[in-house]
Scaffold this motif. Structure first.
Motif, PDB file in Angstrom:
ATOM      1  N   GLN A   1      15.789-101.220   7.963  1.00 24.10           N
ATOM      2  CA  GLN A   1      15.811-100.440   9.179  1.00 24.10           C
ATOM      3  C   GLN A   1      15.515 -98.973   8.852  1.00 24.10           C
ATOM      4  O   GLN A   1      15.594 -98.560   7.718  1.00 24.10           O
ATOM      5  CB  GLN A   1      17.157-100.563   9.900  1.00 24.10           C
ATOM      6  N   VAL A   2      15.197 -98.234   9.888  1.00 18.68           N
ATOM      7  CA  VAL A   2      14.870 -96.826   9.707  1.00 18.68           C
ATOM      8  C   VAL A   2      16.134 -96.032   9.415  1.00 18.68           C
ATOM      9  O   VAL A   2      17.161 -96.202  10.070  1.00 18.68           O
ATOM     10  CB  VAL A   2      14.181 -96.258  10.957  1.00 18.68           C
ATOM     11  N   GLN A   3      16.034 -95.174   8.401  1.00 24.59           N
ATOM     12  CA  GLN A   3      17.143 -94.275   8.082  1.00 24.59           C
ATOM     13  C   GLN A   3      16.614 -92.876   7.846  1.00 24.59           C
ATOM     14  O   GLN A   3      15.604 -92.694   7.152  1.00 24.59           O
ATOM     15  CB  GLN A   3      17.889 -94.749   6.830  1.00 24.59           C
ATOM     16  N   LEU A   4      17.289 -91.911   8.435  1.00 26.24           N
ATOM     17  CA  LEU A   4      17.036 -90.498   8.165  1.00 26.24           C
ATOM     18  C   LEU A   4      18.342 -89.916   7.647  1.00 26.24           C
ATOM     19  O   LEU A   4      19.361 -90.014   8.336  1.00 26.24           O
ATOM     20  CB  LEU A   4      16.588 -89.766   9.427  1.00 26.24           C
ATOM     21  N   VAL A   5      18.300 -89.347   6.463  1.00 28.88           N
ATOM     22  CA  VAL A   5      19.528 -88.854   5.841  1.00 28.88           C
ATOM     23  C   VAL A   5      19.365 -87.377   5.508  1.00 28.88           C
ATOM     24  O   VAL A   5      18.561 -87.015   4.636  1.00 28.88           O
ATOM     25  CB  VAL A   5      19.865 -89.654   4.570  1.00 28.88           C
ATOM     26  N   GLU A   6      20.147 -86.556   6.208  1.00 28.63           N
ATOM     27  CA  GLU A   6      20.111 -85.116   5.953  1.00 28.63           C
ATOM     28  C   GLU A   6      21.059 -84.748   4.824  1.00 28.63           C
ATOM     29  O   GLU A   6      22.083 -85.407   4.607  1.00 28.63           O
ATOM     30  CB  GLU A   6      20.535 -84.324   7.207  1.00 28.63           C
ATOM     31  N   SER A   7      20.721 -83.698   4.117  1.00 26.97           N
ATOM     32  CA  SER A   7      21.581 -83.171   3.061  1.00 26.97           C
ATOM     33  C   SER A   7      21.314 -81.680   2.913  1.00 26.97           C
ATOM     34  O   SER A   7      20.332 -81.164   3.440  1.00 26.97           O
ATOM     35  CB  SER A   7      21.340 -83.894   1.737  1.00 26.97           C
ATOM     36  N   GLY A   8      22.209 -80.997   2.195  1.00 26.86           N
ATOM     37  CA  GLY A   8      22.006 -79.587   1.910  1.00 26.86           C
ATOM     38  C   GLY A   8      22.835 -78.643   2.749  1.00 26.86           C
ATOM     39  O   GLY A   8      22.789 -77.420   2.538  1.00 26.86           O
ATOM     40  N   GLY A   9      23.582 -79.182   3.693  1.00 23.12           N
ATOM     41  CA  GLY A   9      24.433 -78.324   4.500  1.00 23.12           C
ATOM     42  C   GLY A   9      25.602 -77.781   3.694  1.00 23.12           C
ATOM     43  O   GLY A   9      25.844 -78.187   2.558  1.00 23.12           O
ATOM     44  N   GLY A  10      26.328 -76.842   4.301  1.00 25.65           N
ATOM     45  CA  GLY A  10      27.479 -76.285   3.627  1.00 25.65           C
ATOM     46  C   GLY A  10      27.907 -74.981   4.248  1.00 25.65           C
ATOM     47  O   GLY A  10      27.493 -74.638   5.362  1.00 25.65           O
ATOM     48  N   LEU A  11      28.725 -74.256   3.503  1.00 23.75           N
ATOM     49  CA  LEU A  11      29.249 -72.971   3.944  1.00 23.75           C
ATOM     50  C   LEU A  11      28.470 -71.862   3.243  1.00 23.75           C
ATOM     51  O   LEU A  11      28.301 -71.890   2.010  1.00 23.75           O
ATOM     52  CB  LEU A  11      30.729 -72.874   3.591  1.00 23.75           C
TER      53      LEU A  11
END
Length: 124
Positions: free
Chosen positions: A1-11
């Motif tokens: 299935q289609v997956q979009l995975v975000e990363s890199g967020g933070g404070l």
């Protein structure tokens, strides 16, 4: 299935920078325009910017123009959001989305797939 995975967020402190990534799988990435949206607590989801299938065309919301930039690497099935000169009002959950259209859209309901979001918090 289609997956979009975000990363890199933070404070991050105001004036700082962050780069978000969105890794896609389960779709032919180069045939989708990609968009970035954000949603702050108590507010509606807001368009940040979008990039065309080839990466040759980008559009940004006025609120981030000149500070944010979107790029993509079709070989890596990844789209990026580089955020510079961050402000407290940029604090939100950031989402990437995929659109079967060539150029993408500023309207969230025109996107076909969404990631789960990544939190960005800008402190003063």
């Amino acid at each position: 299935q289609v997956q979009l995975v975000e990363s890199g967020g933070g404070l991050v402190q105001a004036g700082g920078s962050l780069r978000l990534s969105c890794a896609a799988s389960g779709l032919t990435f180069s045939t989708y325009a990609m968009g970035w949206f954000r949603q702050a607590p108590g507010k509606e989801r807001e368009f940040v910017g979008r990039i065309s299938r080839s990466g040759g065309s980008t559009i940004y919301a006025d609120s981030v123009k000149g500070r944010f930039s979107i790029s993509r690497d079709n070989a890596k099935n990844t789209v990026y959001l580089q955020m510079n000169s961050l402000k407290r009002e940029d604090t939100a959950v950031y989402y990437c989305a995929a659109d079967r259209g060539v150029f993408g859209s500023s309207y969230y309901n025109e996107y076909d797939y969404w990631g789960q979001g990544t939190q960005v918090t800008v402190s003063s």
